[in-house]
Structure formats: structure tokens, C-alpha cells
Design a protein around this motif. Structure first.
Motif, PDB file in Angstrom:
ATOM      1  N   VAL A 189      40.298  33.480  29.488  1.00  8.29           N
ATOM      2  CA  VAL A 189      41.329  33.990  30.390  1.00  8.29           C
ATOM      3  C   VAL A 189      41.465  35.496  30.207  1.00  8.29           C
ATOM      4  O   VAL A 189      41.812  35.978  29.122  1.00  8.29           O
ATOM      5  N   ILE A 190      41.184  36.241  31.273  1.00  8.44           N
ATOM      6  CA  ILE A 190      41.325  37.697  31.268  1.00  8.44           C
ATOM      7  C   ILE A 190      42.607  38.051  32.003  1.00  8.44           C
ATOM      8  O   ILE A 190      42.816  37.635  33.137  1.00  8.44           O
ATOM      9  N   ASP A 193      42.352  42.609  35.820  1.00  5.44           N
ATOM     10  CA  ASP A 193      40.988  42.619  36.367  1.00  5.44           C
ATOM     11  C   ASP A 193      39.904  42.735  35.304  1.00  5.44           C
ATOM     12  O   ASP A 193      38.715  42.617  35.610  1.00  5.44           O
ATOM     13  N   GLY A 194      40.278  42.979  34.053  1.00  5.14           N
ATOM     14  CA  GLY A 194      39.284  43.053  32.984  1.00  5.14           C
ATOM     15  C   GLY A 194      38.660  44.417  32.800  1.00  5.14           C
ATOM     16  O   GLY A 194      37.805  44.591  31.930  1.00  5.14           O
ATOM     17  N   ARG A 195      39.105  45.381  33.568  1.00  4.45           N
ATOM     18  CA  ARG A 195      38.524  46.723  33.417  1.00  4.45           C
ATOM     19  C   ARG A 195      39.193  47.527  32.307  1.00  4.45           C
ATOM     20  O   ARG A 195      38.705  48.601  31.937  1.00  4.45           O
ATOM     21  N   CYS A 232      35.082  47.297  27.785  1.00  3.09           N
ATOM     22  CA  CYS A 232      36.023  46.719  28.738  1.00  3.09           C
ATOM     23  C   CYS A 232      36.101  45.208  28.496  1.00  3.09           C
ATOM     24  O   CYS A 232      35.142  44.580  28.035  1.00  3.09           O
ATOM     25  N   ILE A 233      37.251  44.634  28.792  1.00  4.52           N
ATOM     26  CA  ILE A 233      37.516  43.233  28.463  1.00  4.52           C
ATOM     27  C   ILE A 233      36.575  42.300  29.220  1.00  4.52           C
ATOM     28  O   ILE A 233      36.154  41.255  28.682  1.00  4.52           O
ATOM     29  N   LEU A 234      36.202  42.647  30.427  1.00  5.08           N
ATOM     30  CA  LEU A 234      35.249  41.814  31.163  1.00  5.08           C
ATOM     31  C   LEU A 234      33.900  41.794  30.465  1.00  5.08           C
ATOM     32  O   LEU A 234      33.270  40.729  30.321  1.00  5.08           O
ATOM     33  N   ASP A 235      33.432  42.938  29.984  1.00  4.12           N
ATOM     34  CA  ASP A 235      32.166  42.984  29.239  1.00  4.12           C
ATOM     35  C   ASP A 235      32.283  42.239  27.919  1.00  4.12           C
ATOM     36  O   ASP A 235      31.325  41.610  27.458  1.00  4.12           O
ATOM     37  N   ILE A 249      34.758  32.312  33.009  1.00  4.54           N
ATOM     38  CA  ILE A 249      35.830  33.312  33.003  1.00  4.54           C
ATOM     39  C   ILE A 249      36.812  33.013  34.115  1.00  4.54           C
ATOM     40  O   ILE A 249      36.418  32.653  35.229  1.00  4.54           O
ATOM     41  N   THR A 250      38.094  33.152  33.817  1.00  2.00           N
ATOM     42  CA  THR A 250      39.139  33.086  34.822  1.00  2.00           C
ATOM     43  C   THR A 250      40.104  34.245  34.593  1.00  2.00           C
ATOM     44  O   THR A 250      40.063  34.889  33.540  1.00  2.00           O
ATOM     45  N   HIS A 251      40.948  34.506  35.581  1.00  3.26           N
ATOM     46  CA  HIS A 251      41.859  35.644  35.481  1.00  3.26           C
ATOM     47  C   HIS A 251      43.313  35.188  35.577  1.00  3.26           C
ATOM     48  O   HIS A 251      43.631  34.189  36.229  1.00  3.26           O
ATOM     49  N   ALA A 252      44.188  35.932  34.896  1.00  2.00           N
ATOM     50  CA  ALA A 252      45.630  35.695  34.949  1.00  2.00           C
ATOM     51  C   ALA A 252      46.316  37.016  35.255  1.00  2.00           C
ATOM     52  O   ALA A 252      45.669  38.064  35.361  1.00  2.00           O
ATOM     53  N   ALA A 253      47.627  36.968  35.396  1.00  2.44           N
ATOM     54  CA  ALA A 253      48.386  38.183  35.705  1.00  2.44           C
ATOM     55  C   ALA A 253      48.224  39.214  34.597  1.00  2.44           C
ATOM     56  O   ALA A 253      48.078  38.871  33.413  1.00  2.44           O
TER      57      ALA A 253
END
Length: 299
Positions: A189-190, A193-195, A232-235, A249-253
Motif C-alpha cells: 500500500v502506497i 502517488d508514490g513519488r 521514491c516510494i514507488l521505486d 501495488i495499490t494506493h491509499a490516501a
């Protein structure tokens, strides 16, 4: 050295305890176990609250390393975390000044820098964006005040940790949370946006930096402890998936007051203590995946 480490059952404290003992130092780890620890039971651990320590308890100690804290940034927005950390830090400062101990090294955080551009040098202004960060600013300012009461060669130093990670870390930080997720076949869970980027330092490298600080004849007033490179968190999530060989991978607020980037400027550290060879991220993640044990709490 004769060293007392508060937060000695914690992630960094237990690793530092092991390293200093292997080097021949006498180390007393102290922890109230109010925060669960993933480390196995600690040899010689003193189960005690920092706020019960007196100046007399510190007499005969050469160096106090104060790592005990409630370190969750999101949780600090709830009532209690800010007040607790500042009270504990002020207590250890007061006890130290009244004792015969020679040095006190206090843990602070890169969070004190807040939202600023580029590598963050120790001279950058304070810009806290959370109660946790504001508490660390208060601790650093208290340290400045208490330094005025010291005489002789007695010293107070501050170490600002960036994102230290590795085996035995609790899942209230991004790296262990990702590692536990892949271990349990859950999505990573990111938040946002993970940037957003973080300076990630493997635990062995952080401990190497700490021992360099402690081995030096004098503590600097403030020093960064990081890798000098941001991921970056996505990487990071993708690197965890590579290391584990699986994962989604999924995204949260996004978090409240999320900071876009932290990168340590290590110029002062290198001038004072020399360069440190930091472990590559993929290798550090692979080692961290090998050690995921259940949390333990006080009996």
C-alpha cells in the motif's frame, strides 16, 4: 566505554548494543518495552522507564545514547505522542546534567527539516510539519539550553536519523510494512502517488555511522545519519517486489502534511568521521526479507 542506551530493545538500540559489545565496550540497554520489539530477548536488558532515571543512575556512565521515543509521525497527530517524547527527552537531559556522565547523544530526525529542496545540511532551518517533528525541534533546542550548564569536557550531541531500515524493524515504517505485505501475499500500500522520496539507510550502515560518532573524542552539536541518496516510494515498492519475487501495488490516501523528499547532506559527516560505504538497496532488502520474526512484548 561504559554506555547506557535508552530504547535498548528497539530496532537501532539493540543493533548498536550488539556492535558496541563486540568492540569490547560495556553496554547497558534500557527499555520499558511499551513499544513491542521484534528482537529476541536482550541479554542484560534493564526494563525501566527513562523518566525513572536519576542523576545518580547515570553516575559512572561514560556515554548515554538516548534513542527511546514514540516515533510514528502519523500517530503524533493524536493527543499524547508530542507531549510524551518532549517530557522523556527533557528528563534525560536534566538527569544527565546533574550526573557525572561525560557525554549524551540524543536521537533526532530528518523530520525537523520539513519541506525543503535539495540535500539537507545540518545548517538548514527548522520547518517541522508534524507534532513528532515539532517535538524533535523542541528537544534540539532544549539540548542547546542544557549545554550552557555543562563544564569541563562534558558534551551533548544530536544525531538526526533519516530512514534507517533492516531486519527486526517494526511495521510502523514503510520498508518493513512493504516486506511484511509481500511475506503475507498482500498488496503493498502506497500512500499518495508514490513519488515522495526518502533517504534509506541500512541498519548496519547507520550503526557504523553511530560508532564513528561515539569513537571520536568530541560530539558535534548536530550531525546527519543517512545514506545521501533518495529513493521514491514507488521505486522502493518495485524493488521489494523484485527481492521477494512476487507482489502487487495499490494506493491509499496521502498522509497529512506529507513531505515530498528527504535527502541527507553528508558533507559534515564525511569531513568529521570519513566516508561510509552504504549497502546497495536491493542487497539490503534481500537481507531484510530473511529475518521477519513475530513481535514480542513485556510479560
Amino acid at each position: 566505554m561504559n554506555v547506557l542506551i535508552t530504547g535498548g530493545a528497539g530496532f537501532i538500540g539493540s543493533a548498536l548494543t550488539d556492535t558496541l559489545r563486540l568492540a569490547g565496550h560495556t553496554v547497558t540497554p534500557l527499555d520499558n518495552l511499551s513499544v513491542s520489539s521484534r528482537r529476541p530477548s536482550r541479554k542484560g536488558l534493564v526494563v525501566r522507564d527513562v523518566r525513572s532515571l536519576t542523576a545518580q543512575d547515570l553516575d559512572g556512565v561514560d556515554t548515554v545514547v538516548h534513542l527511546a521515543a514514540l516515533k510514528s509521525v502519523p500517530a503524533s497527530f493524536e493527543v499524547g505522542g508530542f507531549e510524551h517524547n518532549v517530557a522523556v527527552d527533557r528528563h534525560i537531559l536534566h538527569a544527565f546534567v546533574g550526573s557525572t556522565a561525560r557525554r549524551l547523544l540524543l536521537a533526532s530526525s530528518c523530520e525537523v527539516y520539513g519541506e525543503q529542496q535539495g540535500p539537507l545540511a545540518e545548517s538548514a532551518p527548522y520547518a517541522p510539519r508534524s507534532p513528532y517533528a515539532a517535538g524533535k525541534v523542541a528537544t534540539e533546542q532544549l539540548a542547546d539550553i542544557y549545554r550552557l550548564r555543562l563544564d569541563g569536557d562534558r558534551q551533548i550531541g544530536i544525531v538526526r536519523f533519516f530512514n534507517t531500515f533492516g531486519p527486526h524493524e517494526n511495521t510502523d515504517a514503510v520498508v518493513p510494512a512493504f516486506l511484511e505485505a509481500v511475506g503475507e501475499n498482500r498488496p503493498l500500500v502506497i500512500e499518495g502517488d508514490g513519488r515522495q522520496a526518502r533517504d534509506l539507510t541500512y541498519i548496519d550502515d547507520s550503526v557504523t555511522m553511530l560508532t564513528r560518532v561515539l569513537d571520536a573524542p568530541a560530539l558535534l552539536p548536530v550531525i546527519n545519519c543517512g545514506s545521501g541518496r533518495a529513493v521514491c516510494i514507488l521505486d522502493l515498492a518495485r524493488a521489494v517486489i523484485r527481492a521477494a519475487g512476487r507482489g502487487t501495488i495499490t494506493h491509499a490516501a496521502a498522509r497529512i502534511n506529507e513531505i515530498s523528499s528527504f535527502t541527507a547532506d553528508l558533507g559534515l559527516f564525511h569531513r568529521a568521521y570519513g566516508a561510509v560505504d552504504h549497502m546497495p538497496l536491493d542487497e539490503a532488502l534481500a537481507l531484510s526479507l530473511q529475518t521477519r520474526v513475530p513481535a514480542v512484548t513485556a510479560a
